[in-house]
Design an enzyme around this catalytic site. Structure first.
Site, PDB file in Angstrom:
ATOM      1  N   GLY A 305       0.781  -1.218   0.000  1.00  0.00           N
ATOM      2  CA  GLY A 305       0.000   0.000   0.000  1.00  0.00           C
ATOM      3  C   GLY A 305       0.819   1.278   0.000  1.00  0.00           C
ATOM      4  N   HIS A 306       0.212   2.333   0.550  1.00  0.00           N
ATOM      5  CA  HIS A 306       0.732   3.697   0.466  1.00  0.00           C
ATOM      6  C   HIS A 306       2.109   3.838   1.110  1.00  0.00           C
ATOM      7  CE1 HIS A 306       0.385   8.044   0.147  1.00  0.00           C
ATOM      8  NE2 HIS A 306       0.630   8.179   1.437  1.00  0.00           N
ATOM      9  N   PHE A 307       2.254   3.369   2.338  1.00  0.00           N
ATOM     10  CA  PHE A 307       3.550   3.431   3.028  1.00  0.00           C
ATOM     11  C   PHE A 307       4.291   2.115   2.785  1.00  0.00           C
ATOM     12  CE2 PHE A 307       1.323   6.747   5.528  1.00  0.00           C
ATOM     13  CZ  PHE A 307       2.250   7.774   5.379  1.00  0.00           C
TER      14      PHE A 307
END
Length: 330
Positions: A305-307
């Site tokens: 995901g994002h991180f």
């Protein structure tokens, strides 16, 4: 009486042993740097420097004479997001990871004392690099780090040795999704009604969502400390108003996209793209357009995901090491 003195001496001796054992490693004598590099070069140190009256915090590691890598964090994080990556780079590179004003351990000046805009954040970080004597450096940009880093890169192309992009946008395709609809409404009309739609993004459930949505196994692979720390900084008095101001300022970034893309085409900086493909904020649709302007860029879509550093940090560090070794001269 002699018996009591013996007991007292024994107690003091045991106390000294216990105290020595309990002293944190960071406070004990640092290991000597060997000719091959060692734990000493990987050790992270912590600093603040005054930039126009604002104390800017940064983490630093690695040999002072090594090529520099500047790590630029995203929202709502800080240099803490690089806590595991820094030691993995620091044996061969001089790593600097700052916190922007209003984030992490940097000052949070009041909004009537400091302009919270991407232009101003980039100016602060640019001045930090000058203060630290960073003549040439690679940048790692994630989320907010992209508009900060690309402002610096396009203004000073001669300073940029390479770019690592991790879920950081420079194309319209990267913000053409559902997440950005209320944000774009706020750009068009900075009303309290539109601000109210964004305030839930600043609460714990949404912060945790950024660290769990699209991850393979967040329960096992993502430390809860990450989202709890981000939220603790965001819960400081006045900080959420700062975040709303930066949501609004993000609207100044798309007009720069053509300029940044022209910089990519003209200067062809070496680029590594490591992208969490399941990101609902900056989806993979924003990763592939880089190849239009940088056909030699190296693209890796990761199943996270994002991180992405939280779940695939070791893989990103490996890819970065190979990329930097090929493209950044000692």
């Amino acid at each position: 009486m002699l018996r009591y003195l013996r007991i007292a001496k024994l107690t003091i001796a045991l106390g000294l042993v216990a105290t020595a054992t309990a002293i944190p490693l960071s406070l004990q004598a640092a290991p000597t740097v060997s000719s091959q590099g060692s734990a000493a070069t990987k050790a992270v140190s912590y600093h603040t420097v005054d930039i126009d009256g604002v104390k800017v915090f940064y983490r630093e590691a690695g040999p002072a004479n090594a090529p520099v890598v500047l790590l630029l964090h995203g929202f709502p994080s800080s240099s803490h997001m690089f806590r595991n990556l820094i030691p993995q780079l620091a044996e061969r590179y001089h790593v600097i990871a700052p916190d922007y004003p209003g984030y992490g351990q940097s000052d949070q000046p009041a909004m009537d004392k400091f302009t919270y805009s991407f232009d101003n954040l980039a100016m602060v970080i640019d001045k930090l690099t000058i203060r630290l004597g960073l003549g040439k450096f690679a940048i790692y940009v994630q989320d907010y780090g992209a508009p900060v880093g690309y402002r610096i890169a396009s203004a000073h192309p001669e300073k940029i040795s390479a770019i690592v992009v991790q879920n950081g946008n420079a194309y319209e395709e990267g913000i053409d999704n559902q997440f950005w609809v209320p944000v774009k409404d706020y750009w068009k009309n900075k009303s309290e009604a539109n601000a109210a739609k964004l305030r839930p993004i600043l609460e714990l459930a949404a912060t945790k969502w950024q660290y769990t949505e699209g991850f393979r196994n967040p329960a096992a692979n993502v430390s809860p400390d990450a989202w709890m720390m981000d939220q603790a900084y965001m819960d400081r008095p006045g900080n959420k108003d700062i975040q709303l101001e930066l949501f609004y300022s993000y609207g100044t970034n798309p007009p720069h996209y053509a300029e940044w893309q022209a910089y990519f085409r003209r200067y062809q900086p070496p680029m590594l793209i490591v992208w969490g493909k399941n990101d609902k904020i900056f989806p993979a649709a924003g990763a592939t357009p880089y190849l239009r302007d940088l056909p030699n860029a190296e693209l890796h879509l990761l199943d996270t995901g994002h991180f992405a550093l939280e779940e695939d940090g070791d893989e990103i560090a490996r890819l970065m090491g190979n990329f930097l070794d090929r493209n950044v001269q000692p």
